[in-house]
Design a protein around this motif. Structure first.
Motif, mmCIF file in Angstrom:
data_model
loop_
_atom_site.group_PDB
_atom_site.id
_atom_site.type_symbol
_atom_site.label_atom_id
_atom_site.label_comp_id
_atom_site.label_asym_id
_atom_site.label_seq_id
_atom_site.Cartn_x
_atom_site.Cartn_y
_atom_site.Cartn_z
ATOM 1 N N SER A 47 0.803 -1.215 0.000
ATOM 2 C CA SER A 47 0.000 0.000 0.000
ATOM 3 C C SER A 47 0.839 1.271 0.000
ATOM 4 C CB SER A 47 -0.891 0.025 1.246
ATOM 5 O OG SER A 47 -0.075 0.104 2.421
ATOM 6 N N GLY A 48 2.144 1.144 0.281
ATOM 7 C CA GLY A 48 2.974 2.327 0.484
ATOM 8 C C GLY A 48 3.007 2.742 1.939
ATOM 9 N N GLY A 49 2.398 1.926 2.817
ATOM 10 C CA GLY A 49 2.500 2.148 4.257
ATOM 11 C C GLY A 49 3.786 1.539 4.791
ATOM 12 N N LYS A 50 4.139 1.878 6.025
ATOM 13 C CA LYS A 50 5.464 1.519 6.556
ATOM 14 C C LYS A 50 5.685 0.005 6.637
ATOM 15 C CE LYS A 50 4.429 1.532 11.513
ATOM 16 N NZ LYS A 50 2.995 1.280 11.284
ATOM 17 N N VAL A 84 1.055 8.700 0.080
ATOM 18 C CA VAL A 84 1.297 7.260 0.108
ATOM 19 C C VAL A 84 1.196 6.669 -1.301
ATOM 20 C CG1 VAL A 84 0.539 5.070 1.104
ATOM 21 C CG2 VAL A 84 0.461 7.147 2.477
ATOM 22 N N ILE A 85 0.219 7.113 -2.090
ATOM 23 C CA ILE A 85 0.084 6.634 -3.464
ATOM 24 C C ILE A 85 1.297 7.043 -4.293
ATOM 25 C CG2 ILE A 85 -1.267 6.802 -5.580
ATOM 26 C CD1 ILE A 85 -2.538 5.091 -3.403
ATOM 27 N N GLU A 86 1.785 8.265 -4.085
ATOM 28 C CA GLU A 86 2.979 8.713 -4.804
ATOM 29 C C GLU A 86 4.178 7.844 -4.455
ATOM 30 O OE1 GLU A 86 3.362 12.804 -3.719
ATOM 31 O OE2 GLU A 86 1.502 13.395 -4.754
ATOM 32 N N TYR A 87 4.313 7.495 -3.182
ATOM 33 C CA TYR A 87 5.416 6.624 -2.756
ATOM 34 C C TYR A 87 5.273 5.245 -3.395
ATOM 35 C CZ TYR A 87 8.820 4.269 0.202
ATOM 36 O OH TYR A 87 9.910 3.553 0.644
ATOM 37 N N VAL A 258 -1.355 4.232 8.154
ATOM 38 C CA VAL A 258 -2.102 4.888 7.083
ATOM 39 C C VAL A 258 -3.028 3.887 6.428
ATOM 40 C CG1 VAL A 258 -0.371 6.654 6.630
ATOM 41 C CG2 VAL A 258 -0.249 4.495 5.399
ATOM 42 N N GLY A 259 -4.206 4.363 6.069
ATOM 43 C CA GLY A 259 -5.214 3.539 5.418
ATOM 44 C C GLY A 259 -6.200 4.470 4.745
#
Length: 312
Positions: A47-50, A84-87, A258-259
């Motif tokens: 998801s780009g979360g940690k 997060v989407i950019e990451y 993040v979600g």
């Protein structure tokens, strides 16, 4: 089969002893390699979360210098944080990975799913996730779930069998003695795999610091326009917030997890560095999901109910 080194404890004089983080890393690398050897079509939920970023980092380590032999899968609620989407997209491009996206918005547009009155789409992720797993014939799906996050996740094994409907039955959990994992499954079934099961939130952050892993800046203190709902600071957005009686204000905050924007709360924080975040987490008495995820507060068994339906 990969051999997992034995931990002899911190501070030992043995030159072969693993530190706490080394032991966790070794276990996770072992799990990735076991899946590569046992399954035909694994995929990493990303998801780009940690936690998913740490999973990808571990997968890169497990197979270096060869490329990661798995593609990535993201269930896009349409209410994700832009940072997060950019990451996510940068990581896919940087490592030359294939990304599968299951879009909640597509299911809403087709009338398969219906928007909830509260605007949150987290509970709507199950159908897109399970149908994407079935259509792509993924037989092992890596998730970043950890046992310290929530009591339903604490019941999971590292290899968690799901039936042909992607449903989870705690009674079908298999023993995992001596780090021996059973990936056997019938046609139509698949296995959810959790390489970070034995990690804590603090372990994740200490590993990020040690490995110098770059994260989205949303995880560090920054000024942001937020409003308060049900005791949480939420970011305004098209998902339905704020209401007329909810006042938007600029605060110094950061996100522990993040979600979906509609149910992920921020915490007041001045932690702008990794060391400051680690100190903050070490002093916290609330889990990240317990403190900042409204979807887990819907009922005492909210997470377990969703897991039985096919959610992570």
């Amino acid at each position: 089969m990969t051999t997992v080194a034995t931990v002899t404890g911190e501070g030992t004089d043995s030159p072969y002893a693993l530190s706490h983080l080394d032991a966790l890393e070794s276990e996770a690398v072992h799990i990735f390699r076991e899946v590569a050897g046992e399954f035909e079509r694994p995929v990493i939920l990303f998801s780009g979360g940690k936690d998913s970023i740490v999973m990808l980092h571990l997968a890169l380590k497990a197979f270096a210098p060869a490329p990661v032999p798995f593609s990535l899968l993201h269930v896009d609620t349409g209410h994700n944080f832009p940072e997060v989407i950019e990451y996510r997209d940068r990581a896919v491009a940087e490592h030359g990975l294939r990304l599968h996206v299951a879009s909640v918005q597509d299911y809403i547009d087709r009338g398969v799913l219906r928007e909830r009155p509260d605007g949150t789409r987290n509970p709507l992720q199950t159908v897109p996730l399970t149908e994407k797993i079935q259509s792509e014939r993924f037989d092992a799906v890596f998730g970043g779930g950890r046992r310290d996050e929530e009591k339903a996740r604490a019941k999971e094994r590292v290899f968690s069998l799901r039936d042909e409907f992607s449903q989870w039955d705690p009674r079908r959990q298999r023993p995992e003695l001596w780090q021996l994992y059973n990936g056997r499954h019938a046609p139509g079934e698949h296995v959810r795999v959790f390489p970070l099961s034995n990690w804590t939130e603090l372990d994740v952050w200490q590993y990020i610091a040690r490995e110098q892993i770059v994260l989205p800046q949303i995880y560090f203190a920054h000024e942001r326009e937020v409003f308060q709902r049900a005791g949480m600071w939420l970011t305004a957005g098209e998902w339905g917030g704020p209401k007329a009686d909810e006042r938007v204000e600029k605060r110094l905050i950061r996100y522990r997890t993040v979600g979906d924007m509609s149910c992920t709360g921020a915490v007041d924080s001045d932690a702008t560095t990794l060391d400051a975040v680690i100190a903050e987490i070490a002093a916290s008495r609330l889990t990240e999901r317990g403190a900042t995820r409204a979807d887990d507060k819907m009922s005492e068994a909210a997470m377990e109910d969703r897991k039985r339906e096919g959610y992570f």
